[in-house]
Write a protein that holds these residues in place. Structure first.
Motif, mmCIF file in Angstrom:
data_model
loop_
_atom_site.group_PDB
_atom_site.id
_atom_site.type_symbol
_atom_site.label_atom_id
_atom_site.label_comp_id
_atom_site.label_asym_id
_atom_site.label_seq_id
_atom_site.Cartn_x
_atom_site.Cartn_y
_atom_site.Cartn_z
ATOM 1 N N SER A 134 15.195 77.070 -33.783
ATOM 2 C CA SER A 134 13.847 76.899 -33.210
ATOM 3 C C SER A 134 13.928 76.448 -31.759
ATOM 4 C CB SER A 134 13.053 75.910 -34.058
ATOM 5 O OG SER A 134 13.195 74.606 -33.562
ATOM 6 N N TYR A 135 12.810 76.651 -31.092
ATOM 7 C CA TYR A 135 12.733 76.336 -29.656
ATOM 8 C C TYR A 135 12.362 74.853 -29.533
ATOM 9 C CZ TYR A 135 11.456 77.267 -24.750
ATOM 10 O OH TYR A 135 11.384 77.289 -23.393
ATOM 11 N N THR A 136 13.362 73.997 -29.324
ATOM 12 C CA THR A 136 13.105 72.553 -29.339
ATOM 13 C C THR A 136 12.895 71.974 -27.953
ATOM 14 O OG1 THR A 136 15.483 72.281 -29.435
ATOM 15 C CG2 THR A 136 14.264 72.027 -31.515
ATOM 16 N N LYS A 137 13.524 72.603 -26.964
ATOM 17 C CA LYS A 137 13.405 72.059 -25.605
ATOM 18 C C LYS A 137 13.142 73.223 -24.668
ATOM 19 C CE LYS A 137 15.822 68.708 -22.739
ATOM 20 N NZ LYS A 137 16.319 69.402 -21.560
ATOM 21 N N ARG A 138 12.217 73.021 -23.733
ATOM 22 C CA ARG A 138 11.867 74.136 -22.843
ATOM 23 C C ARG A 138 12.979 74.370 -21.822
ATOM 24 N NH1 ARG A 138 5.532 74.169 -21.320
ATOM 25 N NH2 ARG A 138 6.022 76.329 -20.786
ATOM 26 N N ASN A 139 13.119 75.602 -21.405
ATOM 27 C CA ASN A 139 14.207 75.984 -20.509
ATOM 28 C C ASN A 139 14.250 75.163 -19.219
ATOM 29 O OD1 ASN A 139 14.988 77.885 -22.318
ATOM 30 N ND2 ASN A 139 13.879 79.560 -21.323
ATOM 31 N N ASP A 140 13.062 74.818 -18.704
ATOM 32 C CA ASP A 140 13.075 74.034 -17.470
ATOM 33 C C ASP A 140 12.777 72.561 -17.706
ATOM 34 O OD1 ASP A 140 10.538 74.428 -18.195
ATOM 35 O OD2 ASP A 140 9.848 75.368 -16.332
ATOM 36 N N ASP A 156 8.714 79.090 -32.676
ATOM 37 C CA ASP A 156 7.699 78.458 -33.521
ATOM 38 C C ASP A 156 6.857 77.441 -32.760
ATOM 39 O OD1 ASP A 156 9.778 76.803 -33.062
ATOM 40 O OD2 ASP A 156 9.859 75.955 -35.079
ATOM 41 N N LYS A 157 7.036 77.353 -31.454
ATOM 42 C CA LYS A 157 6.330 76.323 -30.687
ATOM 43 C C LYS A 157 5.260 76.930 -29.778
ATOM 44 C CE LYS A 157 8.222 72.161 -31.372
ATOM 45 N NZ LYS A 157 9.336 72.489 -32.226
ATOM 46 N N LEU A 158 4.113 76.250 -29.706
ATOM 47 C CA LEU A 158 3.084 76.673 -28.756
ATOM 48 C C LEU A 158 3.360 75.986 -27.427
ATOM 49 C CD1 LEU A 158 -0.204 76.534 -30.824
ATOM 50 C CD2 LEU A 158 0.878 78.554 -29.853
ATOM 51 N N VAL A 159 3.399 76.752 -26.365
ATOM 52 C CA VAL A 159 3.717 76.172 -25.059
ATOM 53 C C VAL A 159 2.667 76.602 -24.035
ATOM 54 C CG1 VAL A 159 6.184 76.038 -25.466
ATOM 55 C CG2 VAL A 159 5.242 78.082 -24.444
ATOM 56 N N VAL A 160 2.469 75.728 -23.043
ATOM 57 C CA VAL A 160 1.512 76.021 -21.973
ATOM 58 C C VAL A 160 2.264 76.603 -20.791
ATOM 59 C CG1 VAL A 160 -0.040 74.923 -20.303
ATOM 60 C CG2 VAL A 160 -0.130 74.254 -22.686
ATOM 61 N N ASP A 192 7.004 80.645 -18.316
ATOM 62 C CA ASP A 192 7.647 81.296 -17.170
ATOM 63 C C ASP A 192 8.386 82.537 -17.689
ATOM 64 O OD1 ASP A 192 9.964 80.410 -18.291
ATOM 65 O OD2 ASP A 192 10.312 78.795 -16.857
ATOM 66 N N TYR A 193 9.063 83.246 -16.800
ATOM 67 C CA TYR A 193 9.646 84.522 -17.221
ATOM 68 C C TYR A 193 10.722 84.338 -18.287
ATOM 69 C CZ TYR A 193 11.472 89.221 -17.102
ATOM 70 O OH TYR A 193 11.874 90.474 -17.461
ATOM 71 N N SER A 194 11.510 83.242 -18.159
ATOM 72 C CA SER A 194 12.598 83.038 -19.129
ATOM 73 C C SER A 194 12.043 82.819 -20.534
ATOM 74 C CB SER A 194 13.454 81.845 -18.698
ATOM 75 O OG SER A 194 12.739 80.651 -18.864
ATOM 76 N N GLU A 195 10.848 82.218 -20.606
ATOM 77 C CA GLU A 195 10.237 82.011 -21.930
ATOM 78 C C GLU A 195 9.585 83.297 -22.444
ATOM 79 O OE1 GLU A 195 9.047 77.318 -21.979
ATOM 80 O OE2 GLU A 195 7.783 78.674 -20.834
ATOM 81 N N GLU A 196 8.987 84.033 -21.503
ATOM 82 C CA GLU A 196 8.323 85.271 -21.885
ATOM 83 C C GLU A 196 9.353 86.266 -22.456
ATOM 84 O OE1 GLU A 196 6.126 87.637 -18.880
ATOM 85 O OE2 GLU A 196 4.430 86.382 -19.480
ATOM 86 N N SER A 197 10.593 86.186 -21.957
ATOM 87 C CA SER A 197 11.616 87.111 -22.427
ATOM 88 C C SER A 197 12.654 86.413 -23.311
ATOM 89 C CB SER A 197 12.297 87.759 -21.221
ATOM 90 O OG SER A 197 12.777 86.745 -20.367
ATOM 91 N N TYR A 198 12.203 85.371 -24.008
ATOM 92 C CA TYR A 198 13.063 84.604 -24.921
ATOM 93 C C TYR A 198 13.623 85.532 -25.999
ATOM 94 C CZ TYR A 198 14.217 80.694 -28.095
ATOM 95 O OH TYR A 198 14.844 79.792 -28.916
#
Lengths: 236, 236
Positions: free
Chosen positions: A2-8, A159-163, A166-172
């Protein structure tokens, strides 16, 4: 996984750093600059002015016309071909529809207000940045407006909702992603843009809209402060 | 009991709440939403008793009957001229409204040619914003020589000043003849160096129009630029 920590390293409900300025383009009637993270948008407003050809004129109301353009080397991928393409036309249309509820052109029949949105640098969330810049530029141009509009994209990364993706998240790549750009009219809380790319459950969508409203109220404050700053008393 | 939410003379952005309760009345640049009064544009709040209005800071000129404006001839018709009045709409000067009697078969370019600037008066504006102007009246004429600058039409009252005090002060300091059109177009004629000073002064007024103590600041500015003392009679 799961996506626990945001890339930035941001919090899940945190937007990227925002910078806003108005009156950046001297020859335009109104203009604005809106930067969110690495995404930069300029908006220039011209008008109300005459519209040609004549069949485009509306004798009952003024017209709003938006243009969206990503500059050739603005993205991280391949060079963007200059000129309008299918995507740009669609985004211009949704931008127009997001802005129409707030502006009042009844006093300007047979005329047009042109909004040009240019993106010299992009890192996802361009239509939202464009709408934020356009809203400020319209106010700067002195167009009669009932309200202002702020916009942000909400996404589901794995599984996480994020506000504000950025591009790295959009292309996760380690999971599925959904991306929902939302524009909120600040005072009334009405939604003037809602698009969805990817799959999202009903509950998540409700949560996403709530998150968007919160983020948009923060953006709205930045937009209004930028407008007021133009007319601030300078101490000499 | 009504409650004011903003102070007089503050800058407000579109959609900002100005007052609560039915005791206040919305005037120009505001509207009522249930029991609240909301700003409908970027502007300076002006509270006059129960009336709340906002004075617009930007926006194109909206033609009004009785305004004396400076216009540019853009085209010639069979029986008149088309004028650019720095607004969303163009105006028409009919041969009937010219200064002298013009014969039916006369060459209209002999009177006003394309690209000529004229001082003219608006005599009619329709709901569809068709504008008729006239040259019949004192001071209405074709402009010869000098230079034209474009200012924000919303700042014209400040450029002219109370009872014409500001413009007469600039005239006195620079020995230029100046005509300010209600549409924001200004005609200046004098020696080239002095004309530059007038242009600078008008730009300064435009930028600082909303800050109090404008006359004094412009006076010191003009004294510095022209190296001479200005005596102004206070106009009450």
């Amino acid at each position: 996984m799961s996506y626990t920590k945001r890339n930035d390293g941001r919090k899940f409900d945190e937007t990227r750093p925002i910078e806003a300025k108005v009156g950046v383009i001297k020859n335009a009637d109104g203009s604005a600059y809106f930067k969110i993270g690495k995404t930069v948008a300029y908006a220039a407003v011209y008008g109300p002015r005459g519209i040609h050809p004549k069949f485009l004129q509306n004798p009952k109301n003024g017209k709003l016309r938006c243009f969206y353009n990503m500059m050739p080397f603005s993205s991280m991928g391949e060079r963007v071909r200059p000129g309008a393409n299918r995507r740009a036309k669609e985004i211009a249309m949704v931008t127009e529809k997001a802005l129409l509820p707030i502006i009042d052109l009844i006093e300007f029949p047979n005329s047009v207000v042109d909004v040009f949105i240019e993106l010299p640098q992009t890192d996802a969330g361009t239509r939202c940045a464009g709408i934020c810049a356009a809203s400020m530029a319209l106010a700067d141009a002195g167009i009669p407006m009932k309200d202002m509009v702020a916009s942000v994209s909400i996404g589901r990364v794995d599984d996480k909702l994020v506000v504000d993706l950025d591009y790295s998240e959009e292309s996760y790549e380690d999971g599925t992603v959904a991306d929902i750009p939302i524009a909120v009219i600040s005072r009334t809380g009405e939604i003037s843009l809602l698009q969805m790319d990817g799959k999202l459950s009903r509950e998540d969508l409700k949560k996403a809209i709530e998150m968007a409203k919160q983020a948009c109220s923060k953006i709205d404050k930045i937009q209004r402060d930028a407008l007021k700053k133009k007319y601030e008393v300078k101490n000499e | 009991m009504g409650k004011l939410l903003v102070e007089n003379k503050t800058i407000v952005t579109p959609g900002e709440e100005l007052a609560e309760g039915m005791d206040f009345l919305p005037a120009e640049g505001t509207f009522r939403d249930k029991d609240k009064i909301i700003a409908s544009g970027l502007g300076l709040v002006n509270i006059n008793g129960r009336l709340i209005k906002t004075i617009s800071m930007a926006g194109r000129y909206i033609p009004k009957r009785g305004d004396t404006i400076i216009a540019k001839v853009t085209d010639i018709l069979m029986s008149g001229w088309i004028l650019d009045i720095a607004s969303a709409y163009s105006a028409v000067l009919s041969v009937k409204e010219a200064k002298d009697f013009i014969r039916r078969d006369a060459d209209l370019t002999k009177y006003y040619d394309i690209d000529d600037y004229i001082i003219t008066n608006i005599i009619r504006v329709t709901s569809q914003r068709l504008v008729d102007v006239s040259m019949k009246g004192p001071g209405l004429r074709k402009l010869i020589g000098g230079r034209i600058i474009k200012a924000n039409s919303n700042k014209v009252p400040r450029i002219i000043g109370k009872g014409g005090s500001m413009v007469s002060m600039i005239k006195q300091a620079t020995e230029c003849s100046i005509t300010v059109g209600q549409n924001g177009i200004v005609w200046i004629s004098g020696s080239p160096e002095k004309e530059i000073i007038v242009v600078k002064t008008i730009k300064k007024i435009e930028q600082e129009a909303h800050i109090s103590g404008l006359t004094d600041r412009i006076k010191t500015f003009l004294e510095k630029e022209t190296n001479k003392k200005i005596n102004i009679e206070k106009v009450e």
